[in-house]
Design an enzyme around this catalytic site. Structure first.
Site, mmCIF file in Angstrom:
data_model
loop_
_atom_site.group_PDB
_atom_site.id
_atom_site.type_symbol
_atom_site.label_atom_id
_atom_site.label_comp_id
_atom_site.label_asym_id
_atom_site.label_seq_id
_atom_site.Cartn_x
_atom_site.Cartn_y
_atom_site.Cartn_z
ATOM 1 C CE LYS A 184 -2.399 1.359 40.309
ATOM 2 N NZ LYS A 184 -3.113 2.356 39.500
ATOM 3 N NE ARG A 217 18.305 14.030 44.802
ATOM 4 C CZ ARG A 217 18.912 14.673 45.797
ATOM 5 N NH1 ARG A 217 18.714 14.284 47.048
ATOM 6 N NH2 ARG A 217 19.701 15.693 45.557
ATOM 7 N NE ARG A 222 20.450 19.976 51.559
ATOM 8 C CZ ARG A 222 20.257 20.084 52.874
ATOM 9 N NH1 ARG A 222 20.459 21.219 53.474
ATOM 10 N NH2 ARG A 222 19.902 19.025 53.566
ATOM 11 C CB THR A 223 18.044 18.792 45.199
ATOM 12 O OG1 THR A 223 19.353 18.664 45.742
ATOM 13 C CG2 THR A 223 18.126 18.863 43.683
ATOM 14 C CG HIS A 265 23.603 16.400 42.722
ATOM 15 N ND1 HIS A 265 22.581 17.123 42.124
ATOM 16 C CD2 HIS A 265 23.340 16.442 44.059
ATOM 17 C CE1 HIS A 265 21.747 17.561 43.066
ATOM 18 N NE2 HIS A 265 22.183 17.152 44.234
HETATM 19 N N1 CP Z 1 22.851 18.809 48.303
HETATM 20 C C1 CP Z 1 21.755 18.032 48.156
HETATM 21 O O1 CP Z 1 21.572 17.385 47.124
HETATM 22 O O2 CP Z 1 20.886 18.045 49.216
HETATM 23 P P1 CP Z 1 19.511 17.250 49.300
HETATM 24 O O3 CP Z 1 19.854 15.778 49.301
HETATM 25 O O4 CP Z 1 18.854 17.723 50.568
HETATM 26 O O5 CP Z 1 18.700 17.583 48.067
#
Ligand code: CP
Length: 328
Positions: free
Chosen positions: A86, A107, A57-58, A140
């Protein structure tokens, strides 16, 4: 606002503005004219989505948030297909992305990388904003924003988040969502937090020290049923087994930390049940039908909040509000 590495950059006026702008963009996008107006805002901008830890979702909400504003996106979702294999350093990789794009959303499986990327950007001639889309067990921040928006909307007829009792349950030790959301609570009045966790998965001392420093009352328990009737919201999280070193979560009995029909009966009629998703067994599927289940809304809110955040980074807040008033 330039980089979004952690929640410390947000204050109450900024949070209120972002929530308001989120509602403005989601309403504007409901009409074809409004959606086209939004898409015309940033057609010359490009974004890089650098996700070296799994995400559904993110990633999708960031990608689609960019598209809502007309931003084109490119992605790397696996470091094994980048020149890092590399031997290219993390810093050189990030600097390379910044040669091609105007925004980097990232991420990582470990903490600290978004901060390193932001520090690098601040040292080069053509910096681009860095947005942290989840950094290890630590932070997050954009999830915390959509959680704030969802809580505010859930309580819009009863004073918003101020004065509410919010429970957070599950793997609080390794849950970056609850860590970031706890930090944002310092901007709300008279909030009380209740941490509900299995032994060994309690909230870490750094967050508890932060709450104490900021005079935010919190309690800790392993007994969900004792505290459920007092909660205005219960934020449920899964066990983050991907962070296990020695399969330490495999023996946890999750049954006492699960929301099902019996637990719904103990909750206030006005309570909100939240979860950042993905879920495990900690929320039974039948809870989805209950009007207090907010997690699917939370997921949808995520894209609109991220549109508002990206628009704010590119200084479009006022322009969007003017578009909305012309379209109304
Ligand atoms: N809530 C959330 O971060 O979901 P994902 O890990 O699917 O991005």
């Amino acid at each position: 606002m330039f980089h979004v590495v952690d929640t410390s950059i947000f204050d109450r006026p900024t949070l209120d503005d972002l929530c308001d702008l989120t509602t403005v963009v989601r309403n504007l996008a409901k009409s074809p004219e409004g959606a086209r107006d939004l898409q015309r805002l940033l057609p010359t901008k490009r974004a890089m989505l650098y996700f070296t830890q799994p995400s559904t979702r993110t990633f999708l909400s960031m990608n689609n948030a960019c598209h809502v504003l007309g931003i084109r996106t490119s992605e790397i979702r696996d470091a094994s297909v980048s020149s890092e294999v590399k031997g290219e350093t993390f810093e050189d990789s990030i600097r390379t992305f910044s040669s091609y794009v105007d925004l980097i959303v990232m991420r990582t499986p470990d903490a600290g990388y978004a901060a390193r990327a932001a520090a690098l950007m601040d040292s080069i001639p053509r910096p681009v904003p860095i947005v942290n889309a989840g950094s290890g067990k630590d932070q997050h921040p954009t999830q915390a924003l959509l959680d704030i928006y969802t809580l505010e909307r859930s309580f819009e007829n009863c004073g918003g988040i101020d004065g509410k009792v919010i429970g957070m349950m599950g793997d609080l030790k390794r849950g970056r969502t609850v860590r970031s959301l706890s930090r944002l609570m310092r901007h709300y009045e008279r909030v009380k937090l209740v941490f509900i966790a299995p032994d060994g998965f309690e909230m870490e001392p750094d967050i508890k020290a932060f709450l104490t420093e900021n005079a935010i009352p919190f309690t800790e328990t392993g007994r969900l049923h004792d505290v459920l009737p007092d909660l205005d919201a219960i934020y449920v999280t899964r066990i983050q087994s991907e962070h296990d070193v020695d399969s330490e979560s495999s023996g946890v009995n999750l049954a006492p930390f699960t929301i099902g029909a019996h637990e719904l009966g103990l909750l206030k009629e006005t309570a909100a049940v939240m979860h950042p998703l993905p879920r495990g067994p900690e929320i039974a599927v039948e809870v989805d039908q209950d009007p207090r289940a907010m997690y699917w809304r939370q997921e949808r809110n995520g894209m609109w909040m991220r549109v508002a955040l990206i628009a704010t980074i590119f200084d479009l807040d006022q322009e969007i509000r003017e578009l909305a008033s012309r379209n109304s």
